[in-house]
Enzyme design. Sequence first.
Site, mmCIF file in Angstrom:
data_model
loop_
_atom_site.group_PDB
_atom_site.id
_atom_site.type_symbol
_atom_site.label_atom_id
_atom_site.label_comp_id
_atom_site.label_asym_id
_atom_site.label_seq_id
_atom_site.Cartn_x
_atom_site.Cartn_y
_atom_site.Cartn_z
ATOM 1 N N ASP A 188 -2.671 2.276 -6.158
ATOM 2 C CA ASP A 188 -1.611 2.287 -5.142
ATOM 3 C C ASP A 188 -1.621 1.077 -4.224
ATOM 4 O O ASP A 188 -0.955 1.096 -3.185
ATOM 5 C CB ASP A 188 -1.730 3.559 -4.300
ATOM 6 C CG ASP A 188 -3.042 3.609 -3.519
ATOM 7 O OD1 ASP A 188 -3.998 2.956 -3.936
ATOM 8 O OD2 ASP A 188 -3.095 4.317 -2.496
ATOM 9 N N GLU A 189 -2.308 0.024 -4.599
ATOM 10 C CA GLU A 189 -2.484 -1.096 -3.666
ATOM 11 C C GLU A 189 -2.587 -2.402 -4.444
ATOM 12 O O GLU A 189 -3.247 -2.466 -5.483
ATOM 13 C CB GLU A 189 -3.761 -0.857 -2.857
ATOM 14 C CG GLU A 189 -3.995 -1.802 -1.722
ATOM 15 C CD GLU A 189 -5.267 -1.459 -0.962
ATOM 16 O OE1 GLU A 189 -5.583 -2.186 0.004
ATOM 17 O OE2 GLU A 189 -5.969 -0.492 -1.341
ATOM 18 N N ASP B 51 0.864 -1.174 0.000
ATOM 19 C CA ASP B 51 0.000 0.000 0.000
ATOM 20 C C ASP B 51 0.904 1.228 0.000
ATOM 21 O O ASP B 51 1.634 1.479 0.962
ATOM 22 C CB ASP B 51 -0.910 -0.005 1.229
ATOM 23 C CG ASP B 51 -2.062 0.986 1.100
ATOM 24 O OD1 ASP B 51 -2.080 1.752 0.120
ATOM 25 O OD2 ASP B 51 -2.935 0.995 1.984
#
Length: 550
Positions: free
Chosen positions: A105-106, A11
């Site tokens: 983003d993960e 993350d």
Amino acid sequence: MRNEPTILHLDMDAFYASAEQASKPSLRGKAVVVGGLGPRGVVATASYEARRFGVHSAMPTAQARRLAPNAAYLVPRFGFYRDISERVMGLLRELSPLVEPLSLDEAFVDLEAGGVASDEVSARAVGERLRADIRAVTGLTGSVGIAASKMLAKIASEEAKPDGLVLIHAGTERALLAPMAVRVLPGVGPATGDHLRRAGITTVGELAEAGEDELVRMLGKSHGAGLYAMALARDDRPVVAERETKSVSVEDTYDVDIHDRTRVRLEVQRLAARCVGRLRASGHSGRTVVLKVRRYDFSTLTRSETLRGPTDDPSVVQEAAARLLESVDTTGGVRLLGVGVSGLADYTQEDLFAQAAGARAAAEAAERTGGADEAAKTERADEGQARGAGPDGSLIREAGEQGVGGPAGEGVGAERGSGEPPLAPVERRWPAGHDVRHAEYGPGWVQGSGVGRVTVRFETPQSAPGRVRTFAVDDRDLELSEPVALVLEQAPPAVEPEPEPGAEPGEGRQPDVEQGQGRGAEPEAEAERGPGAGSSVADSSASAASPGGG
């Protein structure tokens, strides 16, 4: 569940805000809020400095401004974020073929499937190396969680924030979960959390003690049984590399309610065109067209129509959306519109009946209003749509957000007939935080605009904080530009040519003075990079203590 912690969850730390801070030296260490800037805007991401004031994601921007009035408020640059995300996802795919992205983003990574980790020691080494690689490639930080299941890996990455790594040892999962709040489990939102709290259940340990039968009675069979299994740290969900797309949709929220029925129709047509663009980009077609309307009183209406076969024809989707709109009362005003397509397929079957109906409608409209007038209206609508398009292709809707445009008046009215008055010049619009370049001062970014002026700070990710200058919004030396890379690629080292046969040693080399100058420049370059530029990543405890992590 696995016997060894070989599932990794990455993350990125406050991704959008951290990317903005990395690209703008003057904002480093300061409160930054990225999101919609209009009266109905919502915070997408807040930097850790802004979070200290209580600002968080999904908060109305107006509320965020009251909490942190001195923060920098920027319009998202999604193209820039996508470029960084692709670099990060590329690093993850080097580790394993099983990478499950959840957002820009993960992502989850199955380390065992990639053969890079089989136990705790190797998994930790992979995680530390990944964090170092992300920092080297993007200049940003990410938090890593490693565990034997997806649920626990995600919990571990939350515990690792910011800029840390947490590995949950096999056999300790239940003891770790027991004191945590029930909201830490996936599927427990505000409503379920309040329901459990009223029953006296606030921790995961109390959830496990309640038993499966009690949870099923309270929450239903599926939800209750699922939560009980998670409370016991049971999670057998695999990492799935590709998720099947269920639907494609776009929607816009408007700063001011739309009351004009004609404007509503035009907005629906534009949304339908954007939706089909996304549909085609994903390589799909669809059968069911969905219209979403949120009215002035926050009531939300949804209408859908299923076509004879899947299509990716913009005119077909626009016609279906227009028919759906006719059944919706928009008298009091509309604050949100959306168009979506579901029932996806990877082939198309053109709806000839819909196309024929559209052709007849166009012919009838041309007869009523005159072909020339209709063509002129269409031309002006298309021009307006192009002028209102943002850098990611979406329409810019919010007051205070400034969009992309060419020089004022350029190309406007140049080819119109002599009997028609020229269209008024269109003022260029500048999104706060977006990249610009000036013919004299070079690259910079928009700090703000209004009242015919635009303020620009001239700096790059590799420079010191730059100076601020103000220009007229129609200054022809100023234009929007592509973002500057956060990390400049290193040039390959120069290779000295081999001496010619028979040449004396040292012949053909530069004089000793220049050699000394070259050597003397090396420490200076290292000083510019700063301490620790090439050092290894610190362990999780030291990294987590860093306040600027992300």
